[in-house]
Design a protein around this motif. Structure first.
Motif, mmCIF file in Angstrom:
data_model
loop_
_atom_site.group_PDB
_atom_site.id
_atom_site.type_symbol
_atom_site.label_atom_id
_atom_site.label_comp_id
_atom_site.label_asym_id
_atom_site.label_seq_id
_atom_site.Cartn_x
_atom_site.Cartn_y
_atom_site.Cartn_z
ATOM 1 N N MET A 52 -13.544 27.416 22.704
ATOM 2 C CA MET A 52 -14.383 28.490 22.231
ATOM 3 C C MET A 52 -15.372 28.841 23.324
ATOM 4 S SD MET A 52 -15.380 27.939 18.233
ATOM 5 C CE MET A 52 -16.548 26.690 18.583
ATOM 6 N N GLY A 53 -15.767 30.065 23.318
ATOM 7 C CA GLY A 53 -16.752 30.476 24.290
ATOM 8 C C GLY A 53 -17.273 31.855 23.953
ATOM 9 N N TYR A 54 -18.109 32.334 24.850
ATOM 10 C CA TYR A 54 -18.684 33.653 24.644
ATOM 11 C C TYR A 54 -17.609 34.736 24.660
ATOM 12 C CZ TYR A 54 -23.289 31.582 25.249
ATOM 13 O OH TYR A 54 -24.415 30.840 25.084
ATOM 14 N N TRP A 95 -14.046 43.288 9.061
ATOM 15 C CA TRP A 95 -15.342 42.656 8.820
ATOM 16 C C TRP A 95 -15.258 41.139 8.918
ATOM 17 C CZ3 TRP A 95 -19.270 45.302 9.810
ATOM 18 C CH2 TRP A 95 -19.386 46.642 9.469
ATOM 19 N N ILE A 96 -14.147 40.567 8.475
ATOM 20 C CA ILE A 96 -13.964 39.120 8.588
ATOM 21 C C ILE A 96 -13.895 38.704 10.060
ATOM 22 C CG2 ILE A 96 -12.337 37.229 8.160
ATOM 23 C CD1 ILE A 96 -11.695 38.624 5.469
ATOM 24 N N LEU A 97 -13.157 39.455 10.870
ATOM 25 C CA LEU A 97 -13.071 39.140 12.300
ATOM 26 C C LEU A 97 -14.427 39.309 12.985
ATOM 27 C CD1 LEU A 97 -9.651 40.716 13.325
ATOM 28 C CD2 LEU A 97 -10.240 38.293 13.178
ATOM 29 N N ALA A 98 -15.163 40.344 12.621
ATOM 30 C CA ALA A 98 -16.485 40.558 13.223
ATOM 31 C C ALA A 98 -17.422 39.410 12.861
ATOM 32 C CB ALA A 98 -17.060 41.888 12.765
ATOM 33 N N LEU A 99 -17.390 38.977 11.615
ATOM 34 C CA LEU A 99 -18.226 37.848 11.198
ATOM 35 C C LEU A 99 -17.821 36.561 11.915
ATOM 36 C CD1 LEU A 99 -20.446 36.832 9.289
ATOM 37 C CD2 LEU A 99 -18.670 36.391 7.614
ATOM 38 N N ALA A 100 -16.514 36.348 12.061
ATOM 39 C CA ALA A 100 -16.040 35.163 12.790
ATOM 40 C C ALA A 100 -16.490 35.216 14.251
ATOM 41 C CB ALA A 100 -14.526 35.065 12.707
ATOM 42 N N GLY A 101 -16.467 36.396 14.854
ATOM 43 C CA GLY A 101 -16.917 36.540 16.236
ATOM 44 C C GLY A 101 -18.384 36.221 16.398
ATOM 45 N N LEU A 123 -22.366 29.548 17.456
ATOM 46 C CA LEU A 123 -22.000 28.148 17.690
ATOM 47 C C LEU A 123 -21.938 27.813 19.177
ATOM 48 C CD1 LEU A 123 -19.271 27.544 14.968
ATOM 49 C CD2 LEU A 123 -21.601 26.677 15.022
ATOM 50 N N THR A 124 -21.441 28.732 19.987
ATOM 51 C CA THR A 124 -21.396 28.504 21.427
ATOM 52 C C THR A 124 -22.799 28.386 22.001
ATOM 53 O OG1 THR A 124 -19.300 29.694 21.585
ATOM 54 C CG2 THR A 124 -20.556 29.416 23.625
ATOM 55 N N ALA A 125 -23.706 29.247 21.561
ATOM 56 C CA ALA A 125 -25.088 29.177 22.047
ATOM 57 C C ALA A 125 -25.759 27.874 21.630
ATOM 58 C CB ALA A 125 -25.878 30.374 21.532
ATOM 59 N N VAL A 126 -25.520 27.429 20.407
ATOM 60 C CA VAL A 126 -26.118 26.179 19.928
ATOM 61 C C VAL A 126 -25.569 24.986 20.706
ATOM 62 C CG1 VAL A 126 -26.225 24.609 17.940
ATOM 63 C CG2 VAL A 126 -26.692 27.041 17.645
ATOM 64 N N GLN A 127 -24.249 24.957 20.925
ATOM 65 C CA GLN A 127 -23.655 23.849 21.667
ATOM 66 C C GLN A 127 -24.129 23.823 23.115
ATOM 67 O OE1 GLN A 127 -19.447 24.324 21.183
ATOM 68 N NE2 GLN A 127 -19.384 22.998 19.390
ATOM 69 N N THR A 128 -24.261 24.974 23.712
ATOM 70 C CA THR A 128 -24.732 25.032 25.099
ATOM 71 C C THR A 128 -26.161 24.526 25.196
ATOM 72 O OG1 THR A 128 -23.290 26.908 25.547
ATOM 73 C CG2 THR A 128 -25.110 26.554 27.072
#
Length: 86
Positions: A1-3, A34-40, A46-51
């Motif tokens: 996963m990533g940006y 809308w589901i894909l946008a929310l998942a994005g 999550l990427t920002a939190v993990q970083t």
């Protein structure tokens, strides 16, 4: 996963939700968008939190003394990245 994955899912979802007018039987493209946008957006968060979590390191040391008492020391260090090259 990533940006990159987060941006891709968000863009694809918003395109499907807001720009596509086609109709496919038994498939709601707007809802899928809308589901894909929310998942994005979720992937981006999550990427920002993990970083940010990888920037901190916590060390805990417990010392037992000869009289049986214990001393616990906890240190938290934050990684300082070098400035970008010019």
């Amino acid at each position: 996963m990533g940006y990159g994955l987060g941006v891709f899912l968000t863009a694809l979802g918003l395109i499907l939700a807001l720009a596509v007018q086609d109709v496919i039987d038994a498939i709601d493209l707007t809802l899928i968008g809308w589901i894909l946008a929310l998942a994005g957006v979720l992937v981006l968060v999550l990427t920002a939190v993990q970083t940010n979590a990888r920037r901190q390191h916590t060390t805990t040391a417990t010392t037992t003394h000869s009289d049986g008492s214990q001393t616990t020391e906890q240190r938290t260090t934050e990684r300082q990245d070098p400035p970008p090259a010019v």
